[in-house]
Design an enzyme around this catalytic site. Structure first.
Site, mmCIF file in Angstrom:
data_model
loop_
_atom_site.group_PDB
_atom_site.id
_atom_site.type_symbol
_atom_site.label_atom_id
_atom_site.label_comp_id
_atom_site.label_asym_id
_atom_site.label_seq_id
_atom_site.Cartn_x
_atom_site.Cartn_y
_atom_site.Cartn_z
ATOM 1 N N LYS A 146 0.837 -1.208 0.000
ATOM 2 C CA LYS A 146 0.000 0.000 0.000
ATOM 3 C C LYS A 146 0.873 1.260 0.000
ATOM 4 O O LYS A 146 0.640 2.191 -0.778
ATOM 5 C CB LYS A 146 -0.909 0.005 1.244
ATOM 6 C CG LYS A 146 -1.553 1.354 1.516
ATOM 7 C CD LYS A 146 -2.367 1.386 2.786
ATOM 8 C CE LYS A 146 -1.599 1.568 4.059
ATOM 9 N NZ LYS A 146 -1.300 2.954 4.460
ATOM 10 N N ASN A 147 1.875 1.291 0.864
ATOM 11 C CA ASN A 147 2.648 2.520 1.017
ATOM 12 C C ASN A 147 3.668 2.750 -0.100
ATOM 13 O O ASN A 147 4.346 3.777 -0.122
ATOM 14 C CB ASN A 147 3.324 2.559 2.397
ATOM 15 C CG ASN A 147 2.303 2.786 3.500
ATOM 16 O OD1 ASN A 147 1.145 3.126 3.212
ATOM 17 N ND2 ASN A 147 2.696 2.588 4.743
ATOM 18 N N CYS A 194 -4.564 12.769 13.520
ATOM 19 C CA CYS A 194 -5.308 11.526 13.320
ATOM 20 C C CYS A 194 -5.139 10.641 14.537
ATOM 21 O O CYS A 194 -4.516 11.043 15.515
ATOM 22 C CB CYS A 194 -4.868 10.824 12.048
ATOM 23 S SG CYS A 194 -3.257 10.092 12.174
ATOM 24 N N ARG A 251 0.770 14.491 13.379
ATOM 25 C CA ARG A 251 1.201 14.278 11.992
ATOM 26 C C ARG A 251 1.128 15.525 11.096
ATOM 27 O O ARG A 251 0.419 15.543 10.078
ATOM 28 C CB ARG A 251 0.424 13.120 11.365
ATOM 29 C CG ARG A 251 0.552 11.856 12.172
ATOM 30 C CD ARG A 251 -0.116 10.686 11.549
ATOM 31 N NE ARG A 251 0.589 10.211 10.355
ATOM 32 C CZ ARG A 251 0.131 9.236 9.581
ATOM 33 N NH1 ARG A 251 -1.002 8.658 9.854
ATOM 34 N NH2 ARG A 251 0.828 8.840 8.535
ATOM 35 N N ASP A 279 4.714 0.527 12.051
ATOM 36 C CA ASP A 279 3.511 -0.134 11.523
ATOM 37 C C ASP A 279 3.403 -1.589 11.974
ATOM 38 O O ASP A 279 2.407 -2.252 11.666
ATOM 39 C CB ASP A 279 3.485 -0.060 9.988
ATOM 40 C CG ASP A 279 3.254 1.357 9.485
ATOM 41 O OD1 ASP A 279 2.842 2.210 10.281
ATOM 42 O OD2 ASP A 279 3.504 1.608 8.291
ATOM 43 N N ARG A 295 -8.623 -0.503 4.661
ATOM 44 C CA ARG A 295 -7.843 0.577 4.043
ATOM 45 C C ARG A 295 -6.499 0.059 3.552
ATOM 46 O O ARG A 295 -5.963 0.569 2.574
ATOM 47 C CB ARG A 295 -7.559 1.679 5.066
ATOM 48 C CG ARG A 295 -8.746 2.507 5.404
ATOM 49 C CD ARG A 295 -8.331 3.667 6.251
ATOM 50 N NE ARG A 295 -7.269 4.403 5.573
ATOM 51 C CZ ARG A 295 -6.638 5.440 6.087
ATOM 52 N NH1 ARG A 295 -6.944 5.885 7.284
ATOM 53 N NH2 ARG A 295 -5.683 6.046 5.413
#
Ligand code: EPU
Length: 443
Positions: free
Chosen positions: A48-49, A143, A148, A331, A423
């Protein structure tokens, strides 16, 4: 400079999304019956990233960019919507592939409604400004895992000659053409490095970025940009040098496998695995995670693009702190914590990247874990018997951690707000079921 000046009328292809069936509805939950042993093979998706900056990079050329191995996750679909809103035509994603062509811009704005659902939308700031000369991107705001800010993205672009203002909750940046500059990040930022690297590819002259993030996703982006004709040296190290070009061209690029999805299945296997093969991954991107699991006593065979994992008789506690790559990824912190609830002894977990990334702890306590938080440090005492409960999380990796806890717990766990999970993970219930877990999506 091509593409400058807003032009409407671009044909927008209707997306056919292969992941339609996996799309989450607001009330989706995962129901997990714990205690099943896992065995078999799981295939890892594209990262994803890495996919998100690659999609943003499509804005740097008017030609077609074909991206392969995109994960079937909601953030990718959101980024495609951001690109469409800017005027790009999008074909796909189908079978994990999509083609994007940003021939002309219909808008220079990434609106609040999209950015608030996905912070990574700020990745369009650098490319949009560099090619279109104007970008108006909503500030993402804080968030669930911390404040952030994106001040370093903004500072770097200003250094490259952009006129940047913050008004009405938006960053508005203009530059007839960015110019090469030297910019030293005061601390490492992944998307900050990616944004400035993309902007620099179309700047006049040479840009030197120092103290850059070294994540594999930054390197993957540099590989794509180079295929598009950019001149980039040093990605993967702390200093990146970019010689700006007049224009970039189309390219075809396959996104690297997701190291965090890989790590999540590694931890699942370390908890309840009876011989799991994790396939289609890049083991060299997971050295810190593998070394953490080995310290916990987990036996892992590393192949060229596979891991074979088996849960040990007894897991061992040890301390850990998160750090920028090649350190242990933030993560994976929540997933590691579940492992430590089952490990013998006391484990101190220090979160060094985000200020509020222990939101999963409250839910793990409800399942029977013994964890104390002191600022950015958590102490886990194990092993503790976990029991199934109704839980919910406020961010992606915390949700993954609760699924792992559910696999290790006695009885039934219901994880609420699965849209967080969707997500960034391809449907976990499908992949876990293939390994023998009892997991179903319920409404
Ligand atoms: N920071 C600033 N100012 C900036 C930029 C960052 O203060 O201008 C701070 C952040 O608040 C944070 C630290 O610097 O405390 C590092 O944040 P970074 O910028 O590296 O994070 P990011 O680029 O916003 C990416 C990933 C995250 C991952 C972090 C850290 C993407 C799209 N997102 O975020 O992924 O946690 O790097 O590795 O690449 C996830 O996938 O669940 C996720 C949150």
């Amino acid at each position: 400079m091509h593409g400058r000046g807003a032009a409407a009328g671009c044909i927008i292809a209707r997306r056919r999304d292969g992941a339609e069936g996996a799309r989450s509805r607001p009330m989706d939950k995962l129901r997990i019956e714990g205690g099943r042993r896992l065995s078999g093979r799981v295939e890892i998706a594209g990262a994803k990233n890495a996919a998100l900056p690659a999609l943003a990079a499509c804005l740097l050329t008017g030609e077609e960019v074909r991206l392969l191995n995109l994960p079937r996750v909601r953030d990718v679909r959101t980024m495609l919507r951001v690109l469409e809103q800017l005027g790009a035509s999008v074909m796909g994603p189908e079978g994990g592939h999509a083609t994007v062509q940003a021939e002309r811009f219909a808008s220079s704005e990434a609106p609040y409604d999209l950015v608030k659902t996905m912070r990574a939308s700020v990745l369009v700031l650098g490319p949009l400004l560099a090619r279109h000369g104007h970008a108006r991107v909503s500030l993402p705001g804080g968030c669930a895992i911390g404040e952030r800010p994106i001040d370093l993205h903004i500072e770097g672009l200003a250094q490259m000659g952009a006129d940047v203002r913050i008004e009405h909750g938006y960053v508005e940046a203009r530059a007839s053409r960015l110019r090469g500059a030297s910019y030293a990040f005061p601390f490492k930022t992944v998307t900050g490095t990616e944004n400035l690297m993309m902007a620099a590819t179309l700047a006049a002259g040479t840009t030197r970025l120092s103290n850059c993030a070294r994540e594999p996703e930054v390197v993957d982006l540099a590989v794509l940009l180079s295929a598009m004709g950019a001149s980039i040296r040093g990605a993967g190290g702390e200093e990146i040098v970019v010689e700006g070009r007049e224009s970039l061209r189309g390219a075809r690029h396959s996104v690297i496998p997701d190291r965090i999805e890989t790590g999540t299945y590694l931890v699942a296997s370390a908890l309840v695995g009876d011989g799991v093969e994790i396939a289609g991954c890049r083991p060299e991107h997971l050295e810190a995670v593998v070394s953490d699991l080995r310290r916990a006593g987990v036996s892992i065979d590393v192949g060229t693009d596979t891991f074979h994992v088996r849960a040990p008789q007894e897991l061992l506690a040890h301390d850990l702190e998160t750090a920028p790559y090649p350190g242990f990824p933030t993560d994976m912190q929540a997933q590691h914590m579940v492992l430590m609830t089952q490990a013998l002894g006391e484990s101190v977990v220090a979160e060094r990247i985000f200020e509020r990334r222990f939101m999963h702890v409250g839910e793990l306590l409800r399942m029977g874990a013994d964890i104390r938080i002191d600022g950015r440090t958590a102490t886990v005492v194990g092993p503790r018997r976990l029991t199934g409960a109704q839980v919910m999380a406020t961010d992606l990796r915390a949700s993954a951690c609760l699924v792992l806890a559910g696999l290790a717990a006695e009885g039934v766990t219901v994880v609420d707000r699965v849209y967080h999970l969707d997500r960034g993970y391809e449907p976990m219930e499908a992949k876990l079921r293939l390994l023998g877990a009892s997991v179903e999506r319920v409404r």
